[in-house]
Structure formats: structure tokens, C-alpha cells
Design an enzyme around this catalytic site. Sequence first.
Site, mmCIF file in Angstrom:
data_model
loop_
_atom_site.group_PDB
_atom_site.id
_atom_site.type_symbol
_atom_site.label_atom_id
_atom_site.label_comp_id
_atom_site.label_asym_id
_atom_site.label_seq_id
_atom_site.Cartn_x
_atom_site.Cartn_y
_atom_site.Cartn_z
ATOM 1 N N ARG A 23 0.815 -1.227 0.000
ATOM 2 C CA ARG A 23 0.000 0.000 0.000
ATOM 3 C C ARG A 23 0.840 1.264 0.000
ATOM 4 O O ARG A 23 0.374 2.330 -0.358
ATOM 5 C CB ARG A 23 -0.912 0.028 1.232
ATOM 6 C CG ARG A 23 -1.888 -1.121 1.305
ATOM 7 C CD ARG A 23 -2.554 -1.172 2.663
ATOM 8 N NE ARG A 23 -1.535 -1.387 3.705
ATOM 9 C CZ ARG A 23 -1.677 -1.043 4.977
ATOM 10 N NH1 ARG A 23 -2.780 -0.470 5.392
ATOM 11 N NH2 ARG A 23 -0.710 -1.288 5.838
ATOM 12 N N GLN A 46 7.192 26.757 14.077
ATOM 13 C CA GLN A 46 6.901 27.098 12.695
ATOM 14 C C GLN A 46 7.315 25.936 11.797
ATOM 15 O O GLN A 46 8.373 25.342 11.998
ATOM 16 C CB GLN A 46 7.690 28.358 12.321
ATOM 17 C CG GLN A 46 7.476 28.890 10.944
ATOM 18 C CD GLN A 46 8.231 30.200 10.730
ATOM 19 O OE1 GLN A 46 8.313 31.037 11.627
ATOM 20 N NE2 GLN A 46 8.764 30.378 9.537
ATOM 21 N N ASP A 47 6.486 25.603 10.818
ATOM 22 C CA ASP A 47 6.819 24.620 9.785
ATOM 23 C C ASP A 47 6.929 25.343 8.449
ATOM 24 O O ASP A 47 6.076 26.178 8.128
ATOM 25 C CB ASP A 47 5.724 23.552 9.662
ATOM 26 C CG ASP A 47 5.858 22.432 10.669
ATOM 27 O OD1 ASP A 47 6.742 22.495 11.532
ATOM 28 O OD2 ASP A 47 5.061 21.482 10.590
ATOM 29 N N ASN A 48 7.964 25.001 7.666
ATOM 30 C CA ASN A 48 8.182 25.610 6.357
ATOM 31 C C ASN A 48 8.287 24.522 5.296
ATOM 32 O O ASN A 48 8.696 23.406 5.593
ATOM 33 C CB ASN A 48 9.463 26.447 6.356
ATOM 34 C CG ASN A 48 9.409 27.588 7.338
ATOM 35 O OD1 ASN A 48 8.363 28.167 7.577
ATOM 36 N ND2 ASN A 48 10.535 27.910 7.933
ATOM 37 N N HIS A 61 21.928 30.164 5.400
ATOM 38 C CA HIS A 61 21.123 31.126 6.151
ATOM 39 C C HIS A 61 21.191 30.887 7.654
ATOM 40 O O HIS A 61 21.321 29.750 8.101
ATOM 41 C CB HIS A 61 19.653 31.042 5.722
ATOM 42 C CG HIS A 61 19.442 31.295 4.272
ATOM 43 N ND1 HIS A 61 18.432 30.714 3.574
ATOM 44 C CD2 HIS A 61 20.117 32.073 3.385
ATOM 45 C CE1 HIS A 61 18.478 31.110 2.310
ATOM 46 N NE2 HIS A 61 19.500 31.930 2.181
ATOM 47 N N LYS A 70 16.625 23.750 13.365
ATOM 48 C CA LYS A 70 15.798 23.252 12.261
ATOM 49 C C LYS A 70 15.862 21.731 12.186
ATOM 50 O O LYS A 70 16.945 21.151 12.216
ATOM 51 C CB LYS A 70 16.275 23.835 10.929
ATOM 52 C CG LYS A 70 16.144 25.347 10.845
ATOM 53 C CD LYS A 70 16.716 25.884 9.553
ATOM 54 C CE LYS A 70 16.588 27.411 9.508
ATOM 55 N NZ LYS A 70 17.213 27.957 8.289
ATOM 56 N N TYR A 130 10.759 21.755 6.829
ATOM 57 C CA TYR A 130 11.507 21.857 8.073
ATOM 58 C C TYR A 130 10.710 22.555 9.161
ATOM 59 O O TYR A 130 9.915 23.436 8.911
ATOM 60 C CB TYR A 130 12.861 22.528 7.869
ATOM 61 C CG TYR A 130 12.862 23.890 7.213
ATOM 62 C CD1 TYR A 130 13.110 25.035 7.959
ATOM 63 C CD2 TYR A 130 12.663 24.027 5.849
ATOM 64 C CE1 TYR A 130 13.154 26.285 7.359
ATOM 65 C CE2 TYR A 130 12.703 25.263 5.243
ATOM 66 C CZ TYR A 130 12.951 26.394 6.000
ATOM 67 O OH TYR A 130 12.985 27.633 5.408
ATOM 68 N N GLU A 141 17.958 38.034 9.793
ATOM 69 C CA GLU A 141 18.479 37.008 8.886
ATOM 70 C C GLU A 141 19.810 37.449 8.281
ATOM 71 O O GLU A 141 20.006 38.605 7.927
ATOM 72 C CB GLU A 141 17.484 36.718 7.765
ATOM 73 C CG GLU A 141 17.936 35.573 6.886
ATOM 74 C CD GLU A 141 16.939 35.196 5.825
ATOM 75 O OE1 GLU A 141 16.864 34.003 5.516
ATOM 76 O OE2 GLU A 141 16.238 36.083 5.298
ATOM 77 N N LYS A 168 19.995 37.618 -2.673
ATOM 78 C CA LYS A 168 20.489 37.692 -1.290
ATOM 79 C C LYS A 168 21.674 36.763 -1.081
ATOM 80 O O LYS A 168 22.685 37.130 -0.479
ATOM 81 C CB LYS A 168 19.347 37.350 -0.328
ATOM 82 C CG LYS A 168 19.755 37.202 1.119
ATOM 83 C CD LYS A 168 18.585 36.810 2.004
ATOM 84 C CE LYS A 168 18.125 35.418 1.667
ATOM 85 N NZ LYS A 168 17.061 34.924 2.537
ATOM 86 N N ASP A 169 21.569 35.536 -1.593
ATOM 87 C CA ASP A 169 22.652 34.576 -1.410
ATOM 88 C C ASP A 169 23.868 34.926 -2.261
ATOM 89 O O ASP A 169 25.004 34.685 -1.857
ATOM 90 C CB ASP A 169 22.160 33.160 -1.704
ATOM 91 C CG ASP A 169 21.137 32.687 -0.667
ATOM 92 O OD1 ASP A 169 21.079 33.274 0.432
ATOM 93 O OD2 ASP A 169 20.403 31.737 -0.968
#
Length: 182
Positions: A23, A46-48, A61, A70, A130, A141, A168-169
Site C-alpha cells: 500500500r 513554525q513549519d516551512n 542562512h 531546524k 523543516y 536574517e 540575497k545569497d
Amino acid sequence: MKFTPLHIPEVVLIEPKVFGDERGFFLESWNRQSFAKAGIDQDFVQDNHSSSAQGVLRGLHYQIRQPQGKLVRVISGEVFDVAVDLRRGSPHFGRWVGARLSAQNKHMLWVPPGFAHGFYVLSERAEFCYKCTDYYAPEHERSLRWDDSRLAIDWPLPPGTEPVLSAKDADAVGLAEAEVYP
């Protein structure tokens, strides 16, 4: 669940027990008691969930205030996941560890507060989920340069290719210029 500390022992590779049959499968991705017994006694707030194309590199980050721990996993595709120790007082300061996380191997990685985090997408697409121990705070950040020679991260990029980065990166600073934790 199997909890395996990596070369930086605060970063832990987690292999859940997977129960499968014709299954499909079932696994427990979070159990407070099991994680606490393994030394990861955290509250998540928090979940992302992100989706990225092959060749995308997100990171490295961190939040200089409101640092986030995380618990990361991949639910579709495969990534090379990296954590960099930014705790100046740590014997592992400036060192990194990495692991391949995929929907197939179902491994997870615990990245504690005090670390920069990033991942590179190996598959055609990857969906990355995460849990975080603190809320996202964009004003705190920071981004650490993915290709800083001082870090010498062995990213599994195909020869002659560059990763796809956010603006940003692409503007991130190296470890020598970065704000770090005590």
C-alpha cells in the site's frame, strides 16, 4: 528512530523506522519523547515547505538574533544539506557537515541554533520541509557565502556548473566578515 551525531556532534542525522507494504509506507517524523531521549528536547513554532529546481542552492542562512534550530527533511527529490558551526566558542567553529537527504532514504537532519544552514538540489525538483524552534525574523536574517574558501564546503556540483542563487545569497559575506554567535 536511529539518531547519529555527525562530525560536529550537535548536528544529528535521524533515520526514522519506515513501515512499508504494497500500500505504501508509514513513518513517524516527529515524536517529542524519542527526540528528547536523543538529546533534542525542543519546542517547534513554525513549519516551512519549499520547492526548488535542480541546481538551486539555498543558503547558507541563519538568524543572528532569534536563532532557529531546524529539523529538516525532503519529501520529494534529493538534496545535499549543509550545516556550518557559527558559534565562536565552539571547537568546531567554521567547520561544516553535510548529508544527502531524499524522499527515498527518508533521513532527516537536526541543525541546532548557532549554525548556518543551506542545501543544494540534486534531483530535477525537490520539496524540502523543516520545523523551526523560533519564528522567522527577516531583520535578523544573515547569509553566509556558499563558496567561501575558508569553509571549503564540498558541494556536489557537476563540473563546470554554478548553482542558481537568490540575489540575497549571491551577495552573502564570507566567514571573516560574518556576524557570528558567541
